[in-house]
Every structure is written in C-alpha cells, then in structure tokens.
Scaffold this active site. Structure first.
Site, mmCIF file in Angstrom:
data_model
loop_
_atom_site.group_PDB
_atom_site.id
_atom_site.type_symbol
_atom_site.label_atom_id
_atom_site.label_comp_id
_atom_site.label_asym_id
_atom_site.label_seq_id
_atom_site.Cartn_x
_atom_site.Cartn_y
_atom_site.Cartn_z
ATOM 1 N N LYS A 9 0.832 -1.205 0.000
ATOM 2 C CA LYS A 9 0.000 0.000 0.000
ATOM 3 C C LYS A 9 0.870 1.261 0.000
ATOM 4 O O LYS A 9 2.093 1.189 0.256
ATOM 5 C CB LYS A 9 -0.925 -0.036 1.226
ATOM 6 C CG LYS A 9 -1.925 -1.213 1.206
ATOM 7 C CD LYS A 9 -2.855 -1.125 2.408
ATOM 8 C CE LYS A 9 -3.822 -2.291 2.471
ATOM 9 N NZ LYS A 9 -4.759 -2.182 3.622
ATOM 10 N N TYR A 49 -12.258 -3.087 -3.286
ATOM 11 C CA TYR A 49 -12.796 -3.192 -1.925
ATOM 12 C C TYR A 49 -14.326 -3.289 -1.921
ATOM 13 O O TYR A 49 -14.964 -2.844 -0.965
ATOM 14 C CB TYR A 49 -12.332 -2.001 -1.085
ATOM 15 C CG TYR A 49 -10.911 -2.128 -0.586
ATOM 16 C CD1 TYR A 49 -10.511 -3.213 0.201
ATOM 17 C CD2 TYR A 49 -9.945 -1.157 -0.868
ATOM 18 C CE1 TYR A 49 -9.211 -3.340 0.674
ATOM 19 C CE2 TYR A 49 -8.634 -1.275 -0.400
ATOM 20 C CZ TYR A 49 -8.289 -2.367 0.374
ATOM 21 O OH TYR A 49 -7.008 -2.485 0.851
ATOM 22 N N PHE A 57 -15.795 2.842 7.300
ATOM 23 C CA PHE A 57 -14.458 3.325 6.910
ATOM 24 C C PHE A 57 -14.218 3.273 5.398
ATOM 25 O O PHE A 57 -13.112 3.534 4.935
ATOM 26 C CB PHE A 57 -13.363 2.536 7.646
ATOM 27 C CG PHE A 57 -13.421 1.035 7.421
ATOM 28 C CD1 PHE A 57 -12.844 0.452 6.307
ATOM 29 C CD2 PHE A 57 -14.045 0.210 8.355
ATOM 30 C CE1 PHE A 57 -12.886 -0.927 6.104
ATOM 31 C CE2 PHE A 57 -14.095 -1.172 8.160
ATOM 32 C CZ PHE A 57 -13.511 -1.735 7.023
ATOM 33 N N ARG A 85 -1.403 -14.539 4.221
ATOM 34 C CA ARG A 85 -2.215 -13.904 5.266
ATOM 35 C C ARG A 85 -1.524 -14.051 6.631
ATOM 36 O O ARG A 85 -1.534 -13.133 7.448
ATOM 37 C CB ARG A 85 -3.612 -14.539 5.336
ATOM 38 C CG ARG A 85 -4.459 -14.363 4.084
ATOM 39 C CD ARG A 85 -5.106 -13.020 3.961
ATOM 40 N NE ARG A 85 -6.018 -12.708 5.029
ATOM 41 C CZ ARG A 85 -6.707 -11.563 5.090
ATOM 42 N NH1 ARG A 85 -6.579 -10.646 4.156
ATOM 43 N NH2 ARG A 85 -7.509 -11.321 6.090
ATOM 44 N N THR A 91 -5.207 -7.627 10.806
ATOM 45 C CA THR A 91 -5.580 -6.391 10.101
ATOM 46 C C THR A 91 -5.160 -5.162 10.901
ATOM 47 O O THR A 91 -4.590 -4.220 10.352
ATOM 48 C CB THR A 91 -7.112 -6.361 9.866
ATOM 49 O OG1 THR A 91 -7.468 -7.535 9.137
ATOM 50 C CG2 THR A 91 -7.538 -5.115 9.129
ATOM 51 N N ARG A 102 2.801 -6.714 9.245
ATOM 52 C CA ARG A 102 2.134 -5.591 9.925
ATOM 53 C C ARG A 102 2.693 -5.396 11.336
ATOM 54 O O ARG A 102 2.820 -4.263 11.811
ATOM 55 C CB ARG A 102 0.631 -5.829 9.949
ATOM 56 C CG ARG A 102 -0.006 -5.630 8.563
ATOM 57 C CD ARG A 102 -1.397 -6.193 8.508
ATOM 58 N NE ARG A 102 -2.118 -5.837 7.296
ATOM 59 C CZ ARG A 102 -3.217 -6.448 6.893
ATOM 60 N NH1 ARG A 102 -3.725 -7.447 7.601
ATOM 61 N NH2 ARG A 102 -3.826 -6.076 5.788
ATOM 62 N N ASN A 112 -1.929 0.046 7.079
ATOM 63 C CA ASN A 112 -1.428 -1.247 7.566
ATOM 64 C C ASN A 112 -0.591 -1.986 6.508
ATOM 65 O O ASN A 112 -0.525 -3.203 6.473
ATOM 66 C CB ASN A 112 -2.564 -2.107 8.132
ATOM 67 C CG ASN A 112 -3.564 -2.506 7.081
ATOM 68 O OD1 ASN A 112 -3.449 -2.116 5.926
ATOM 69 N ND2 ASN A 112 -4.542 -3.302 7.456
ATOM 70 N N HIS A 115 -1.973 -5.545 1.552
ATOM 71 C CA HIS A 115 -3.219 -6.285 1.321
ATOM 72 C C HIS A 115 -2.870 -7.653 0.754
ATOM 73 O O HIS A 115 -1.951 -7.767 -0.064
ATOM 74 C CB HIS A 115 -4.103 -5.542 0.305
ATOM 75 C CG HIS A 115 -5.218 -6.403 -0.219
ATOM 76 N ND1 HIS A 115 -6.414 -6.545 0.438
ATOM 77 C CD2 HIS A 115 -5.281 -7.232 -1.305
ATOM 78 C CE1 HIS A 115 -7.179 -7.404 -0.235
ATOM 79 N NE2 HIS A 115 -6.515 -7.832 -1.296
ATOM 80 N N GLU A 126 -9.629 -10.325 -7.647
ATOM 81 C CA GLU A 126 -8.705 -9.218 -7.413
ATOM 82 C C GLU A 126 -7.557 -9.210 -8.428
ATOM 83 O O GLU A 126 -7.143 -8.144 -8.886
ATOM 84 C CB GLU A 126 -8.137 -9.317 -5.987
ATOM 85 C CG GLU A 126 -9.202 -9.046 -4.934
ATOM 86 C CD GLU A 126 -8.713 -9.282 -3.512
ATOM 87 O OE1 GLU A 126 -7.527 -9.628 -3.321
ATOM 88 O OE2 GLU A 126 -9.528 -9.122 -2.582
HETATM 89 P P1 IDP Z 1 -7.529 -7.261 5.610
HETATM 90 O O1 IDP Z 1 -6.829 -6.192 4.804
HETATM 91 O O2 IDP Z 1 -6.682 -7.766 6.761
HETATM 92 O O3 IDP Z 1 -8.099 -8.371 4.762
HETATM 93 P P2 IDP Z 1 -10.244 -6.205 5.887
HETATM 94 O O4 IDP Z 1 -11.136 -6.446 7.051
HETATM 95 O O5 IDP Z 1 -10.575 -6.871 4.579
HETATM 96 O O6 IDP Z 1 -8.759 -6.553 6.336
HETATM 97 O O7 IDP Z 1 -10.204 -4.625 5.665
HETATM 98 C C1 IDP Z 1 -9.664 -4.061 4.500
HETATM 99 C C2 IDP Z 1 -8.816 -2.880 4.863
HETATM 100 O O8 IDP Z 1 -9.648 -1.851 5.369
HETATM 101 C C3 IDP Z 1 -7.793 -3.111 5.954
HETATM 102 O O9 IDP Z 1 -6.593 -3.674 5.491
HETATM 103 C C4 IDP Z 1 -7.577 -1.727 6.513
HETATM 104 O O10 IDP Z 1 -6.614 -1.012 5.739
HETATM 105 C C5 IDP Z 1 -8.922 -1.060 6.296
HETATM 106 N N1 IDP Z 1 -9.677 -0.991 7.544
HETATM 107 C C6 IDP Z 1 -10.251 -2.031 8.211
HETATM 108 N N2 IDP Z 1 -10.863 -1.587 9.317
HETATM 109 C C7 IDP Z 1 -10.677 -0.235 9.343
HETATM 110 C C8 IDP Z 1 -11.082 0.802 10.241
HETATM 111 O O11 IDP Z 1 -11.748 0.569 11.245
HETATM 112 N N3 IDP Z 1 -10.672 2.073 9.915
HETATM 113 C C9 IDP Z 1 -9.936 2.359 8.784
HETATM 114 N N4 IDP Z 1 -9.554 1.409 7.925
HETATM 115 C C10 IDP Z 1 -9.914 0.129 8.196
#
Ligand code: IDP
Length: 138
Positions: A9, A49, A57, A85, A91, A102, A112, A115, A126
């Site tokens: 990212k 997404y 968010f 993963r 996450t 991470r 973070n 992805h 994707e």
């Molecule tokens: P992942 O990336 O670990 O698969 P997901 O739940 O699919 O996690 O969420 C996608 C992305 O959305 C996360 O990697 C993170 O960057 C962002 N995200 C998730 N929760 C929040 C939040 O509460 N605030 C801001 N961004 C969030």
C-alpha cells in the site's frame, strides 16, 4: 500452484520498505508472477474493496489507497493465500504479532502496509482487477 494478489500500500512505498517485504515472500519460496507500480483510480479501488462498500471506513479506505502509487503483485506457490495472510499478520497492526509484516512495519489500522487476498474466489477477482492474462508469468 495457488496464486494471490498482494498490494504494498502507499504507506509501504512512503516508508521505503517495499523491497524488504518482497524479499520476505521470495525467501519463503514464492515466485513473483506479476508486479507493477500503479496509482489506483477511485473506480478501481472501489471495485477492489467492493466487499466493504457498507463499512463506515469505506470512503477513508478508498481515499488512502488512491492517495499515491502502490505496488501490485501476484505471487504463486503452495498455499499462497493462507501463507501470505499469516505472514501479513492481523488487520489491526496493534494486534499483529512481532515477526509478521504488519507487526514489524505498521501501527495504524488504515495504514497497515499490505493487502493480501483472503480466499480463492477473492484472489481470482482481485488479480483480474490489476492484471491481464498476458501480464501473468507463471
Ligand atoms: P484485511 O486487509 O486484513 O483483509 P479487511 O477487514 O478486509 O482486512 O479490511 C480491509 C482494509 O480496510 C484493511 O486492510 C484496513 O486497511 C482497512 N480498515 C479495516 N478496518 C478499518 C477501520 O476501522 N478504519 C480504517 N480502515 C480500516
């Protein structure tokens, strides 16, 4: 051979840690099948997404992922989806174990670093959002 999409990212590029992250996947034994640097359009980010459209968010997520270029790559290898993963960590980086990507490179849930596709179906969808068949070298 299983394939998965990884995105390093914008914060990974800003921090200058993309090489170290790619190195971890290569050292683990995964092959790079495709790789490019790209700045996403909002449309491409919203497609990527699409599972999160209803989340509070979502706008923030699209703003961030389109803010500057990222590195998109496809890696291939045994259990690529699950293994990557686990290598990425939770996450929320605060919950990510030390030694995960991470856990080692991030502190903020939005920024973070990485992805990775979370299932075979997501990986297929994707990968198509980023690469044509011709751009995949397997
Ligand atoms: P992942 O990336 O670990 O698969 P997901 O739940 O699919 O996690 O969420 C996608 C992305 O959305 C996360 O990697 C993170 O960057 C962002 N995200 C998730 N929760 C929040 C939040 O509460 N605030 C801001 N961004 C969030």
């Amino acid at each position: 051979m299983e394939k998965t999409l990884l995105l390093l990212k914008p914060d990974a590029i800003d921090k200058g840690v993309s090489g170290q992250i790619i190195d971890r996947f290569e050292k683990r034994g995964f092959k790079i099948a495709a790789l490019k640097m790209v700045q996403l359009t909002r449309n491409q980010a919203e497609l990527h997404y699409c599972e999160h459209t209803d989340k509070p968010f979502f706008e923030e997520l699209v703003d961030f992922i389109t803010s500057s270029p990222l590195i998109a790559m496809v890696i291939a290898g045994e259990n690529a989806i699950k293994a990557s993963r686990i290598m990425m960590g939770s996450t929320n980086p605060i919950d990510a174990a030390a030694g995960t990507i991470r856990g080692d490179f991030a502190l903020n849930i939005r920024k973070n670093i990485i992805h990775g596709s979370d299932s075979l179906i997501s990986a297929e969808r994707e990968i198509k959002n980023f690469f044509t068949e011709k751009e995949l070298y397997l």
